[in-house]
Enzyme design. Sequence first.
Site, PDB file in Angstrom:
ATOM      1  N   GLU A 128       0.821  -1.231   0.000  1.00 44.61           N
ATOM      2  CA  GLU A 128       0.000   0.000   0.000  1.00 44.61           C
ATOM      3  C   GLU A 128       0.849   1.274   0.000  1.00 44.61           C
ATOM      4  O   GLU A 128       0.692   2.164   0.819  1.00 44.61           O
ATOM      5  CB  GLU A 128      -0.997  -0.038   1.181  1.00 44.61           C
ATOM      6  CG  GLU A 128      -1.892  -1.274   1.076  1.00 44.61           C
ATOM      7  CD  GLU A 128      -2.821  -1.483   2.252  1.00 44.61           C
ATOM      8  OE1 GLU A 128      -2.957  -0.574   3.096  1.00 44.61           O
ATOM      9  OE2 GLU A 128      -3.419  -2.571   2.336  1.00 44.61           O
ATOM     10  N   ASN A 169       2.502  -4.445  -3.410  1.00 48.07           N
ATOM     11  CA  ASN A 169       1.139  -4.934  -3.254  1.00 48.07           C
ATOM     12  C   ASN A 169       0.211  -3.764  -2.942  1.00 48.07           C
ATOM     13  O   ASN A 169       0.576  -2.876  -2.167  1.00 48.07           O
ATOM     14  CB  ASN A 169       1.129  -5.950  -2.097  1.00 48.07           C
ATOM     15  CG  ASN A 169      -0.178  -6.705  -1.948  1.00 48.07           C
ATOM     16  OD1 ASN A 169      -0.699  -7.236  -2.922  1.00 48.07           O
ATOM     17  ND2 ASN A 169      -0.701  -6.756  -0.725  1.00 48.07           N
ATOM     18  N   HIS A 205      -9.815  -6.881  -2.676  1.00 52.00           N
ATOM     19  CA  HIS A 205     -10.888  -6.887  -1.661  1.00 52.00           C
ATOM     20  C   HIS A 205     -12.109  -6.277  -2.340  1.00 52.00           C
ATOM     21  O   HIS A 205     -12.199  -5.059  -2.514  1.00 52.00           O
ATOM     22  CB  HIS A 205     -10.477  -6.067  -0.435  1.00 52.00           C
ATOM     23  CG  HIS A 205      -9.364  -6.680   0.334  1.00 52.00           C
ATOM     24  ND1 HIS A 205      -9.485  -7.883   1.009  1.00 52.00           N
ATOM     25  CD2 HIS A 205      -8.091  -6.278   0.552  1.00 52.00           C
ATOM     26  CE1 HIS A 205      -8.355  -8.191   1.606  1.00 52.00           C
ATOM     27  NE2 HIS A 205      -7.482  -7.238   1.333  1.00 52.00           N
ATOM     28  N   GLU A 233      -5.140 -11.058  -2.099  1.00 53.67           N
ATOM     29  CA  GLU A 233      -5.984 -10.990  -0.891  1.00 53.67           C
ATOM     30  C   GLU A 233      -7.477 -11.010  -1.238  1.00 53.67           C
ATOM     31  O   GLU A 233      -8.265 -10.268  -0.716  1.00 53.67           O
ATOM     32  CB  GLU A 233      -5.663  -9.709  -0.098  1.00 53.67           C
ATOM     33  CG  GLU A 233      -4.200  -9.518   0.232  1.00 53.67           C
ATOM     34  CD  GLU A 233      -3.941  -8.305   1.099  1.00 53.67           C
ATOM     35  OE1 GLU A 233      -4.906  -7.727   1.632  1.00 53.67           O
ATOM     36  OE2 GLU A 233      -2.761  -7.922   1.278  1.00 53.67           O
ATOM     37  N   ASP A 235     -11.245 -11.321  -1.439  1.00 53.13           N
ATOM     38  CA  ASP A 235     -12.488 -11.685  -0.773  1.00 53.13           C
ATOM     39  C   ASP A 235     -13.596 -10.861  -1.443  1.00 53.13           C
ATOM     40  O   ASP A 235     -13.337  -9.819  -2.049  1.00 53.13           O
ATOM     41  CB  ASP A 235     -12.461 -11.489   0.752  1.00 53.13           C
ATOM     42  CG  ASP A 235     -11.852 -10.163   1.192  1.00 53.13           C
ATOM     43  OD1 ASP A 235     -11.190 -10.153   2.250  1.00 53.13           O
ATOM     44  OD2 ASP A 235     -12.031  -9.136   0.480  1.00 53.13           O
TER      45      ASP A 235
HETATM   46  O1  G3I Z   1      -3.602 -11.409  18.007  1.00 51.46           O
HETATM   47  C1  G3I Z   1      -3.074 -10.154  18.347  1.00 51.46           C
HETATM   48  C2  G3I Z   1      -2.793 -10.078  19.796  1.00 51.46           C
HETATM   49  O2  G3I Z   1      -1.807 -11.033  20.124  1.00 51.46           O
HETATM   50  C3  G3I Z   1      -2.283  -8.689  20.076  1.00 51.46           C
HETATM   51  O3  G3I Z   1      -1.973  -8.566  21.426  1.00 51.46           O
HETATM   52  C4  G3I Z   1      -3.334  -7.684  19.682  1.00 51.46           C
HETATM   53  C5  G3I Z   1      -2.805  -6.282  19.933  1.00 51.46           C
HETATM   54  O4  G3I Z   1      -2.950  -5.501  18.791  1.00 51.46           O
HETATM   55  O5  G3I Z   1      -3.638  -7.803  18.293  1.00 51.46           O
HETATM   56  C6  G3I Z   1      -4.031  -9.092  17.903  1.00 51.46           C
HETATM   57  O6  G3I Z   1      -3.865  -9.091  16.515  1.00 51.46           O
HETATM   58  C7  G3I Z   1      -4.876  -8.642  15.688  1.00 51.46           C
HETATM   59  C8  G3I Z   1      -4.572  -9.358  14.377  1.00 51.46           C
HETATM   60  O7  G3I Z   1      -5.403  -8.890  13.316  1.00 51.46           O
HETATM   61  C9  G3I Z   1      -4.668 -10.871  14.530  1.00 51.46           C
HETATM   62  O8  G3I Z   1      -5.981 -11.247  14.490  1.00 51.46           O
HETATM   63  C10 G3I Z   1      -4.727  -7.124  15.490  1.00 51.46           C
HETATM   64  O9  G3I Z   1      -5.169  -6.456  16.638  1.00 51.46           O
HETATM   65  C11 G3I Z   1      -5.548  -6.674  14.288  1.00 51.46           C
HETATM   66  O10 G3I Z   1      -5.262  -5.312  14.005  1.00 51.46           O
HETATM   67  C12 G3I Z   1      -5.154  -7.501  13.067  1.00 51.46           C
HETATM   68  O11 G3I Z   1      -5.944  -7.100  11.969  1.00 51.46           O
HETATM   69  C13 G3I Z   1      -5.426  -7.485  10.699  1.00 51.46           C
HETATM   70  C14 G3I Z   1      -5.105  -6.221   9.888  1.00 51.46           C
HETATM   71  O12 G3I Z   1      -4.661  -6.567   8.585  1.00 51.46           O
HETATM   72  C15 G3I Z   1      -4.009  -5.390  10.556  1.00 51.46           C
HETATM   73  O13 G3I Z   1      -2.832  -6.150  10.645  1.00 51.46           O
HETATM   74  C16 G3I Z   1      -6.484  -8.302   9.970  1.00 51.46           C
HETATM   75  O14 G3I Z   1      -6.668  -9.534  10.645  1.00 51.46           O
HETATM   76  C17 G3I Z   1      -6.057  -8.561   8.538  1.00 51.46           C
HETATM   77  O15 G3I Z   1      -7.097  -9.197   7.804  1.00 51.46           O
HETATM   78  C18 G3I Z   1      -5.700  -7.256   7.832  1.00 51.46           C
HETATM   79  O16 G3I Z   1      -5.191  -7.589   6.577  1.00 51.46           O
HETATM   80  C19 G3I Z   1      -4.844  -6.480   5.719  1.00 51.46           C
HETATM   81  C20 G3I Z   1      -3.583  -6.855   4.962  1.00 51.46           C
HETATM   82  O17 G3I Z   1      -2.543  -7.104   5.890  1.00 51.46           O
HETATM   83  C21 G3I Z   1      -3.198  -5.754   3.984  1.00 51.46           C
HETATM   84  N1  G3I Z   1      -4.301  -5.486   3.055  1.00 51.46           N
HETATM   85  C22 G3I Z   1      -5.558  -5.134   3.731  1.00 51.46           C
HETATM   86  C23 G3I Z   1      -5.964  -6.254   4.683  1.00 51.46           C
HETATM   87  C24 G3I Z   1      -7.293  -5.935   5.346  1.00 51.46           C
HETATM   88  O18 G3I Z   1      -7.139  -4.804   6.164  1.00 51.46           O
END
Ligand code: G3I
Length: 315
Positions: A128, A169, A205, A233, A235
């Site tokens: 991004e 990406n 997406h 990615e 969906d």
């Molecule tokens: O599991 C951790 C936990 O251990 C930690 O203490 C806590 C503190 O932040 O976060 C937890 O992790 C979460 C993680 O998903 C795992 O489920 C994060 O809060 C949460 O922000 C994270 O969200 C992800 C997001 O990217 C940010 O990284 C989403 O699942 C994921 O689907 C999303 O994916 C992004 C791609 O990387 C880039 N393109 C867009 C896509 C959708 O936003």
Amino acid sequence: RPTLRGAAPSNVRIGTAVDSRLLETDPRYRSTLAADFNAVTPEYVMKWAALEPTPGRYDWEAADRLVAFAEANGQAVYGHALVWHSSVPAWVSESWSPARLREVLHKHITTVVSRYRGKVWAWDVVNEALAENGSLRQSIWLRKLGPGYLADAFRWAHEADPDARLFINDYGTEGRTKKADALWRLVRQLRSQGVPVQGVGFQSHLRADQDPTDIAGNLRRFGALGVAVAVTELDVRLQLPATPEKLVGQALLYQHVLEACLAVPTCESFTLWGFTDASSWVTYHYPGYGAACVFDTDLKPKPAHASLIAELRER
Ligand code: G3I
């Protein structure tokens, strides 16, 4: 039951983002992941904020477990993501000098790519990089290091693993959009400077009622730059409640994106952003939308699963 992996020609990577919590805790999640996919992308655990929550103290455990699972199941690993404005650890401060920030970024890329050298076939080196209007996104990296951070990131990753395919990406670039035009110009410019941008990832997406314009033609024009392309990615979110008609529309769009990828020789992988409605970022990010994956919350295949299999079998 028929599986995506079983229907795929041997040279086609069919991948999915993996939720490491479910990988650890849900046997049915694990068995579906192994059965249907020959490639995996960590949804979170290889992001900088996850790997190095405190300076110099790396938490490799979850990422190593995903790599081990993939190796045990003959799955290719797509590394995601080395540089992304959304996953910078809290301890990286924008008040630091450009020299210090550049060194911290260099160390991060080198440390992570070196560790997974030979285990990861591709990396999202920069995720991004563009703003919605096609200009370079105003991130900590652009503000402090200038546009040169892009070339640096790709060169450092290439030094650490010369065999990994290095991707840039982004989203909103799947069809012929202004942002896609800007990405095309950026990739052409970087490659003309000898920067090892070797792949372009199209996140995809999508919304079931918004079919991007001319996906295949768009992928082809990037391929013509000499790079691999990938759907990284995918969906397809529905406006809830999901109805049989909406699920058919969703299946058609999934099939259309796969058809475009398979039609373009340099399309090296087709990856879903999660495969079960039980774990999808869409639910939290788009209120009123959901049901975006090819398996339902009970891990039963949806029409989109069948439409992808039909498309794969046509090859
Ligand atoms: O599991 C951790 C936990 O251990 C930690 O203490 C806590 C503190 O932040 O976060 C937890 O992790 C979460 C993680 O998903 C795992 O489920 C994060 O809060 C949460 O922000 C994270 O969200 C992800 C997001 O990217 C940010 O990284 C989403 O699942 C994921 O689907 C999303 O994916 C992004 C791609 O990387 C880039 N393109 C867009 C896509 C959708 O936003």
